[in-house]
Design a protein around this motif. Structure first.
Motif, PDB file in Angstrom:
ATOM      1  N   GLN A  26       0.823  -1.211   0.000  1.00  0.00           N
ATOM      2  CA  GLN A  26       0.000   0.000   0.000  1.00  0.00           C
ATOM      3  C   GLN A  26       0.850   1.251   0.000  1.00  0.00           C
ATOM      4  O   GLN A  26       0.639   2.143   0.793  1.00  0.00           O
ATOM      5  N   ILE A  28       1.156   3.545  -2.353  1.00  0.00           N
ATOM      6  CA  ILE A  28       0.320   4.675  -2.769  1.00  0.00           C
ATOM      7  C   ILE A  28      -1.098   4.241  -2.456  1.00  0.00           C
ATOM      8  O   ILE A  28      -1.465   3.112  -2.758  1.00  0.00           O
ATOM      9  N   HIS A  29      -1.906   5.111  -1.868  1.00  0.00           N
ATOM     10  CA  HIS A  29      -3.123   4.588  -1.261  1.00  0.00           C
ATOM     11  C   HIS A  29      -4.108   3.985  -2.262  1.00  0.00           C
ATOM     12  O   HIS A  29      -4.836   3.088  -1.943  1.00  0.00           O
ATOM     13  N   PHE A  30      -4.120   4.512  -3.508  1.00  0.00           N
ATOM     14  CA  PHE A  30      -5.160   3.999  -4.407  1.00  0.00           C
ATOM     15  C   PHE A  30      -4.667   2.863  -5.295  1.00  0.00           C
ATOM     16  O   PHE A  30      -5.308   2.473  -6.258  1.00  0.00           O
ATOM     17  N   LEU A  31      -3.510   2.327  -4.940  1.00  0.00           N
ATOM     18  CA  LEU A  31      -2.891   1.354  -5.819  1.00  0.00           C
ATOM     19  C   LEU A  31      -3.139  -0.069  -5.316  1.00  0.00           C
ATOM     20  O   LEU A  31      -2.945  -0.337  -4.145  1.00  0.00           O
ATOM     21  N   SER A  32      -3.610  -0.936  -6.171  1.00  0.00           N
ATOM     22  CA  SER A  32      -3.706  -2.331  -5.746  1.00  0.00           C
ATOM     23  C   SER A  32      -3.293  -3.256  -6.880  1.00  0.00           C
ATOM     24  O   SER A  32      -4.044  -3.446  -7.823  1.00  0.00           O
ATOM     25  N   GLU A 133     -15.663  -3.401  -9.319  1.00  0.00           N
ATOM     26  CA  GLU A 133     -15.499  -3.135  -7.892  1.00  0.00           C
ATOM     27  C   GLU A 133     -16.301  -1.912  -7.455  1.00  0.00           C
ATOM     28  O   GLU A 133     -16.895  -1.901  -6.392  1.00  0.00           O
ATOM     29  N   PHE A 142     -10.499   9.532 -12.425  1.00  0.00           N
ATOM     30  CA  PHE A 142      -9.765   9.040 -11.262  1.00  0.00           C
ATOM     31  C   PHE A 142      -9.653   7.509 -11.307  1.00  0.00           C
ATOM     32  O   PHE A 142      -8.585   6.948 -11.083  1.00  0.00           O
ATOM     33  N   ARG A 146      -6.282   5.135 -11.530  1.00  0.00           N
ATOM     34  CA  ARG A 146      -6.045   3.988 -10.636  1.00  0.00           C
ATOM     35  C   ARG A 146      -5.745   2.738 -11.450  1.00  0.00           C
ATOM     36  O   ARG A 146      -4.829   1.977 -11.148  1.00  0.00           O
TER      37      ARG A 146
ATOM     38  N   ARG B 112      -5.410  -6.722  10.417  1.00  0.00           N
ATOM     39  CA  ARG B 112      -5.212  -6.371   9.026  1.00  0.00           C
ATOM     40  C   ARG B 112      -6.038  -5.140   8.680  1.00  0.00           C
ATOM     41  O   ARG B 112      -7.167  -5.002   9.125  1.00  0.00           O
ATOM     42  N   ASN B 113      -5.452  -4.280   7.883  1.00  0.00           N
ATOM     43  CA  ASN B 113      -6.118  -3.026   7.550  1.00  0.00           C
ATOM     44  C   ASN B 113      -5.687  -2.638   6.149  1.00  0.00           C
ATOM     45  O   ASN B 113      -4.523  -2.734   5.812  1.00  0.00           O
ATOM     46  N   SER B 114      -6.629  -2.271   5.313  1.00  0.00           N
ATOM     47  CA  SER B 114      -6.221  -1.809   3.990  1.00  0.00           C
ATOM     48  C   SER B 114      -6.723  -0.391   3.768  1.00  0.00           C
ATOM     49  O   SER B 114      -7.708   0.029   4.351  1.00  0.00           O
ATOM     50  N   THR B 115      -5.979   0.361   2.952  1.00  0.00           N
ATOM     51  CA  THR B 115      -6.442   1.702   2.602  1.00  0.00           C
ATOM     52  C   THR B 115      -6.351   1.923   1.099  1.00  0.00           C
ATOM     53  O   THR B 115      -6.670   2.988   0.612  1.00  0.00           O
ATOM     54  N   ASN B 116      -5.928   0.903   0.364  1.00  0.00           N
ATOM     55  CA  ASN B 116      -5.642   1.126  -1.051  1.00  0.00           C
ATOM     56  C   ASN B 116      -6.773   0.726  -1.982  1.00  0.00           C
ATOM     57  O   ASN B 116      -6.642   0.790  -3.184  1.00  0.00           O
ATOM     58  N   LYS B 117      -7.907   0.268  -1.431  1.00  0.00           N
ATOM     59  CA  LYS B 117      -9.005  -0.132  -2.290  1.00  0.00           C
ATOM     60  C   LYS B 117     -10.132   0.901  -2.185  1.00  0.00           C
ATOM     61  O   LYS B 117     -10.043   1.846  -1.414  1.00  0.00           O
ATOM     62  N   GLN B 118     -11.151   0.692  -2.981  1.00  0.00           N
ATOM     63  CA  GLN B 118     -12.342   1.521  -2.824  1.00  0.00           C
ATOM     64  C   GLN B 118     -13.214   0.946  -1.714  1.00  0.00           C
ATOM     65  O   GLN B 118     -13.936   1.657  -1.047  1.00  0.00           O
ATOM     66  N   GLN B 119     -13.142  -0.388  -1.555  1.00  0.00           N
ATOM     67  CA  GLN B 119     -13.854  -1.034  -0.454  1.00  0.00           C
ATOM     68  C   GLN B 119     -12.818  -1.550   0.547  1.00  0.00           C
ATOM     69  O   GLN B 119     -12.276  -2.627   0.370  1.00  0.00           O
ATOM     70  N   PHE B 121     -11.469  -2.915   4.182  1.00  0.00           N
ATOM     71  CA  PHE B 121     -11.950  -3.644   5.356  1.00  0.00           C
ATOM     72  C   PHE B 121     -10.843  -3.755   6.390  1.00  0.00           C
ATOM     73  O   PHE B 121      -9.665  -3.659   6.073  1.00  0.00           O
ATOM     74  N   ASN B 186     -15.946   9.336  -0.890  1.00  0.00           N
ATOM     75  CA  ASN B 186     -16.046   9.276  -2.350  1.00  0.00           C
ATOM     76  C   ASN B 186     -14.908   8.483  -2.986  1.00  0.00           C
ATOM     77  O   ASN B 186     -14.838   8.354  -4.205  1.00  0.00           O
ATOM     78  N   GLY B 187     -14.016   7.947  -2.177  1.00  0.00           N
ATOM     79  CA  GLY B 187     -12.996   7.042  -2.709  1.00  0.00           C
ATOM     80  C   GLY B 187     -11.763   7.719  -3.260  1.00  0.00           C
ATOM     81  O   GLY B 187     -10.904   7.063  -3.830  1.00  0.00           O
ATOM     82  N   VAL B 188     -11.646   9.039  -3.111  1.00  0.00           N
ATOM     83  CA  VAL B 188     -10.522   9.717  -3.741  1.00  0.00           C
ATOM     84  C   VAL B 188      -9.334   9.889  -2.795  1.00  0.00           C
ATOM     85  O   VAL B 188      -8.233   9.451  -3.087  1.00  0.00           O
ATOM     86  N   ASN B 189      -9.566  10.471  -1.643  1.00  0.00           N
ATOM     87  CA  ASN B 189      -8.454  10.793  -0.754  1.00  0.00           C
ATOM     88  C   ASN B 189      -8.641  10.065   0.569  1.00  0.00           C
ATOM     89  O   ASN B 189      -9.713  10.137   1.168  1.00  0.00           O
ATOM     90  N   ILE B 190      -7.591   9.369   1.041  1.00  0.00           N
ATOM     91  CA  ILE B 190      -7.783   8.595   2.272  1.00  0.00           C
ATOM     92  C   ILE B 190      -7.779   9.470   3.521  1.00  0.00           C
ATOM     93  O   ILE B 190      -7.948   8.979   4.620  1.00  0.00           O
ATOM     94  N   LYS B 250      -3.915   4.853   8.259  1.00  0.00           N
ATOM     95  CA  LYS B 250      -2.843   3.917   7.899  1.00  0.00           C
ATOM     96  C   LYS B 250      -2.083   3.388   9.105  1.00  0.00           C
ATOM     97  O   LYS B 250      -1.350   2.425   9.000  1.00  0.00           O
TER      98      LYS B 250
END
Lengths: 174, 273
Positions: A26, A28-32, A133, A142, A146, B112-119, B121, B186-190, B250
């Motif tokens: 992780q 970059i936050h929006f990267l998977s 997704e 955006f 991604r 476990r923690n994620s911040t890189n997806k739109q969903q 968990f 909105n999924g743009v900025n964490i 994070k």
């Protein structure tokens, strides 16, 4: 039989690696990055598309089950990408190149061609997956960024894995 | 018969493609049903075991940081205690203790923690055996909002993070004026979430504190969400307000799960209304 075990091992390893390693990257936050589709890339070129699709569906479903996301999203993306695999092979890999090869898998083709082939495939897969997704076209630019950035990183990982594995093989022979 | 067979054989790739995609789409639309099955709970448990091992290694390296935080928290609590002891509020304080508390906290560790997806968990190391149930709130050790439990297995539970575009909208209020609206991401900025449904005439300034309000049923009142960062004027009568999260999503490790007492009782009353 030997080949079967080899591919089965790849299958299991890639699914586990995806969940326990790549899903935790992780920086970059929006990267998977989704690296497990390397499995589909290395299946023999002459394999029937129907078989490729079945394997891809199984692969996607395994990743779906083990990760906490939406069940079916990876399966759908993998199947669709696998469906287009032959087309991607046709446009990226010169005919002479893959017809002349003995076993004709992606392991033997030149690096430049492999990167192009892998990137197109990865991009297609990521495109479908990311849209599934979020299930909307809001904020499309955006989402597109991604997809593009994640595809590039995934491709880098895939090329690295391929490279590592190839070197390993040579060392074993000598 | 033969011609049908030949047809099927000829187009088997496309037919198989359509079948597999249909199966996938059916699965996608039944996702919420699947998440409730025993099998999903089992997978959750296995992952919990693996991630706990992984997290214990990671936690070892973060001990110093964690220690500092605990010391700071301790100091803060001491200060608060002093305030109580030195003033008249002690009487009302005692009365509050004698009354039944409205909620209790359970301590949990994030494995476990994620911040890189739109969903995104979060998986926690306590589960139904420790009394965790879905729809309990998750807050950080210094009482800032994090997420909500959605699924539990015996010893683990997974929570939907506030950084999840599918998070069920819950209400937040502006602490200064008491106006409330709904919070979503909105999924743009964490680091920012959005506060909706605040009327455009209302009095909002950048820097205002946003907290939970008492009606959520998930979080206690006045749990910090963040501060107003930007006020966007949209078409229509509402603002869309960017709220800077107070909690850096994070760096979470120790959290509280909030058990609001009598929630079911209150819910049945609400339903009967």
């Amino acid at each position: 039989m030997n080949d079967f075990i080899k591919y089965l091992l790849w299958f299991v390893c890639l699914v586990l690696l995806q969940e326990f390693l790549f899903n935790n990257i992780q920086f970059i936050h929006f990267l998977s990055p989704y690296v497990y589709i390397y499995m589909i890339l290395i299946l023999p070129f002459n394999m029937h598309p129907a078989s490729v699709m079945l394997i891809s569906f199984g692969l996607g479903l395994s990743v779906d089950i083990i990760s906490a996301g939406i069940l079916g999203a990876h399966a759908a993306a993998c199947t669709a990408a696998a469906f287009c695999r032959n087309f991607i092979i046709k446009i990226t890999i010169p005919r002479v190149e893959y017809e002349s090869m003995s076993t004709s898998t992606a392991m033997q083709i030149k690096l430049k061609i492999f990167i192009l082939y892998a990137f197109l495939f990865v991009f297609l897969h990521h495109f479908i997956l990311f849209l599934l997704e979020i299930l909307s076209l809001n904020n499309f630019i955006f989402t597109f960024v991604r997809i593009l950035v994640s595809s590039i990183i995934s491709t880098v990982f895939i090329v690295l894995i391929k490279h590592l594995f190839k070197r390993e093989k040579k060392r074993n022979i000598s | 018969m033969g011609s049908i067979l030949r047809f099927l054989l000829r187009y088997r790739t496309i037919i198989l493609f359509v079948i597999l995609e249909s199966v996938a789409v059916v699965l996608i639309f039944n996702n919420s049903k699947y998440q409730k099955t025993q099998f999903a709970a089992y997978i959750n448990h296995v992952k919990g075991v693996v991630y706990e091992k992984y997290a214990s290694i990671k936690q070892y390296f973060a001990l110093e940081e964690e220690n500092k935080k605990l010391i700071a928290e301790n100091l803060d609590l001491h200060n608060k205690l002093n305030k109580y002891i030195n003033s008249d509020t002690i009487r009302s304080g005692i009365r509050n203790i004698l009354n039944r508390p409205a909620y209790t906290y359970k301590t949990a560790k994030i494995i476990r923690n994620s911040t890189n997806k739109q969903q995104n968990f979060i998986i926690l190391n306590i589960g139904s055996e420790q009394g965790v149930r879905p729809e309990m709130g998750v807050i950080s050790s210094d009482e800032k909002i994090i997420g909500m439990i959605v699924k539990t297995s015996a010893n683990y539970s997974s929570a939907i993070s506030i950084l999840n575009t599918g998070f069920i909208k819950f209400s937040g209020k502006l602490k200064r004026t008491g106006n409330y609206g709904t919070i979503s991401w909105n999924g743009v900025n964490i680091n920012t979430v959005q506060l909706h449904d605040i009327m455009q005439q209302s009095d909002v300034v950048v820097g205002d504190t946003v907290t939970t309000n008492q009606h959520s049923g998930v979080f206690p009142e006045n749990i910090l969400i963040g501060t107003v960062e930007k006020i966007n004027i949209k078409d229509g009568i509402f603002y869309e307000i960017d709220v800077k999260l107070s909690q850096d999503m994070k760096v979470l490790q120790n959290v509280y799960v909030v058990d609001i007492h009598d929630k079911d009782e209150i819910n049945t009353l609400l339903k009967n209304e």
